[in-house]
Enzyme design. Structure first.
Site, PDB file in Angstrom:
ATOM      1  N   GLY A 105       0.832  -1.190   0.000  1.00 12.44           N
ATOM      2  CA  GLY A 105       0.000   0.000   0.000  1.00 12.44           C
ATOM      3  C   GLY A 105       0.871   1.246   0.000  1.00 12.44           C
ATOM      4  N   GLN A 107       2.750  10.181   1.333  1.00 13.46           N
ATOM      5  CA  GLN A 107       4.074   9.566   1.515  1.00 13.46           C
ATOM      6  C   GLN A 107       5.057   9.960   0.412  1.00 13.46           C
ATOM      7  OE1 GLN A 107       2.195   5.458   2.183  1.00 13.46           O
ATOM      8  NE2 GLN A 107       4.129   5.323   3.298  1.00 13.46           N
ATOM      9  N   CYS A 159       5.447  -0.046   7.260  1.00 11.41           N
ATOM     10  CA  CYS A 159       5.131   1.121   6.437  1.00 11.41           C
ATOM     11  C   CYS A 159       6.376   1.516   5.665  1.00 11.41           C
ATOM     12  CB  CYS A 159       4.687   2.270   7.340  1.00 11.41           C
ATOM     13  SG  CYS A 159       4.248   3.770   6.445  1.00 11.41           S
ATOM     14  N   LEU A 160       6.201   1.840   4.392  1.00 10.05           N
ATOM     15  CA  LEU A 160       7.366   2.233   3.589  1.00 10.05           C
ATOM     16  C   LEU A 160       7.997   3.523   4.116  1.00 10.05           C
ATOM     17  CD1 LEU A 160       6.027   1.365   0.015  1.00 10.05           C
ATOM     18  CD2 LEU A 160       7.656   0.064   1.406  1.00 10.05           C
ATOM     19  N   HIS A 164      -4.904   1.431   6.998  1.00  4.03           N
ATOM     20  CA  HIS A 164      -3.558   1.977   7.218  1.00  4.03           C
ATOM     21  C   HIS A 164      -3.295   3.123   6.230  1.00  4.03           C
ATOM     22  CE1 HIS A 164       0.997   1.410   7.779  1.00  4.03           C
ATOM     23  NE2 HIS A 164       0.900   2.177   6.716  1.00  4.03           N
ATOM     24  N   GLU A 165      -3.627   2.885   4.954  1.00  6.90           N
ATOM     25  CA  GLU A 165      -3.376   3.930   3.938  1.00  6.90           C
ATOM     26  C   GLU A 165      -4.297   5.128   4.154  1.00  6.90           C
ATOM     27  OE1 GLU A 165      -0.699   3.589   2.487  1.00  6.90           O
ATOM     28  OE2 GLU A 165      -0.507   1.462   2.939  1.00  6.90           O
ATOM     29  N   HIS A 189      -2.966   7.606   6.560  1.00  6.99           N
ATOM     30  CA  HIS A 189      -1.963   8.540   6.030  1.00  6.99           C
ATOM     31  C   HIS A 189      -2.613   9.841   5.550  1.00  6.99           C
ATOM     32  CE1 HIS A 189       1.846   6.395   6.152  1.00  6.99           C
ATOM     33  NE2 HIS A 189       1.302   5.306   5.631  1.00  6.99           N
TER      34      HIS A 189
HETATM   35 NI    NI Z   1       2.208   3.421   5.620  1.00  3.81          NI
END
Ligand code: NI
Length: 184
Positions: A46, A51, A94-95, A136-137, A140
């Protein structure tokens, strides 16, 4: 399509609230395609526009298993219209917080309404990993990271380690900013 540099926490840009898109036009579609390419290359399941420094309510997810066909989902202005009382516990990463993982509790089933890649209004029922990933996304888009669901003690421990790693590394973002980077 282009790979986009992913912002690494802690960074004030990850704490902003993203704005809705008026419609999914060519520009938003391009953003969706670039997010997908960046997510697959990372690799991740995701990625949200904030981000990569774009404060728009756009996310992409693909929670399919490695041996399955890709199942990309592009969502603009996602809204949760139903959530289950029952919870799921998943180890999240998370990236934007590379190499850190922790268990987060979220509703196990959701119904989400969004605009898809073609600007069509869609509703999707998701559960388990896909539901977790979408939530989760969506977090953000509110400037919320998965560590914000943890105790202050755990959160600060992870953020301190990330700050240290950034200081040790002269290029804090994994991919240098500027021109698109070729896939490896
Ligand atoms: Ni994330």
């Amino acid at each position: 399509m282009a790979l986009l540099p992913i912002i690494i926490a802690p960074d004030p840009r990850l704490k902003q609230i993203a704005a809705p898109v008026a419609r999914v036009d060519d520009q938003v579609r391009q953003l969706m395609d670039d997010l997908l390419e960046t997510m697959y290359q990372a690799p991740g399941i995701g990625l949200a526009a904030p981000q990569v420094g774009v404060l728009k309510r756009v996310i992409v997810v693909d929670a399919s298993a490695k041996d399955e066909e890709r199942a990309p989902l592009c969502m603009a202005n996602p809204e949760l219209i139903e959530v289950s009382d029952e919870d799921a516990h998943y180890e999240e990463g998370c990236l934007s917080l590379p190499e850190h993982y922790a268990e987060v509790v979220r509703p196990i089933r959701i119904r989400v309404r969004y605009l898809d890649h073609e600007n069509e209004i869609r509703e999707l029922d998701a559960e388990e990993l896909l539901a977790t990933c979408i939530q989760h996304e969506m977090d953000h888009l509110e400037g919320i990271l998965f560590v914000d669901h943890l105790s202050a003690l755990k959160r600060n421990m992870i953020l301190r380690k990330l700050t240290k790693a950034k200081k040790a590394d002269k290029t804090p973002d994994k991919i240098p900013t500027g021109a698109p980077v070729a896939a490896e």
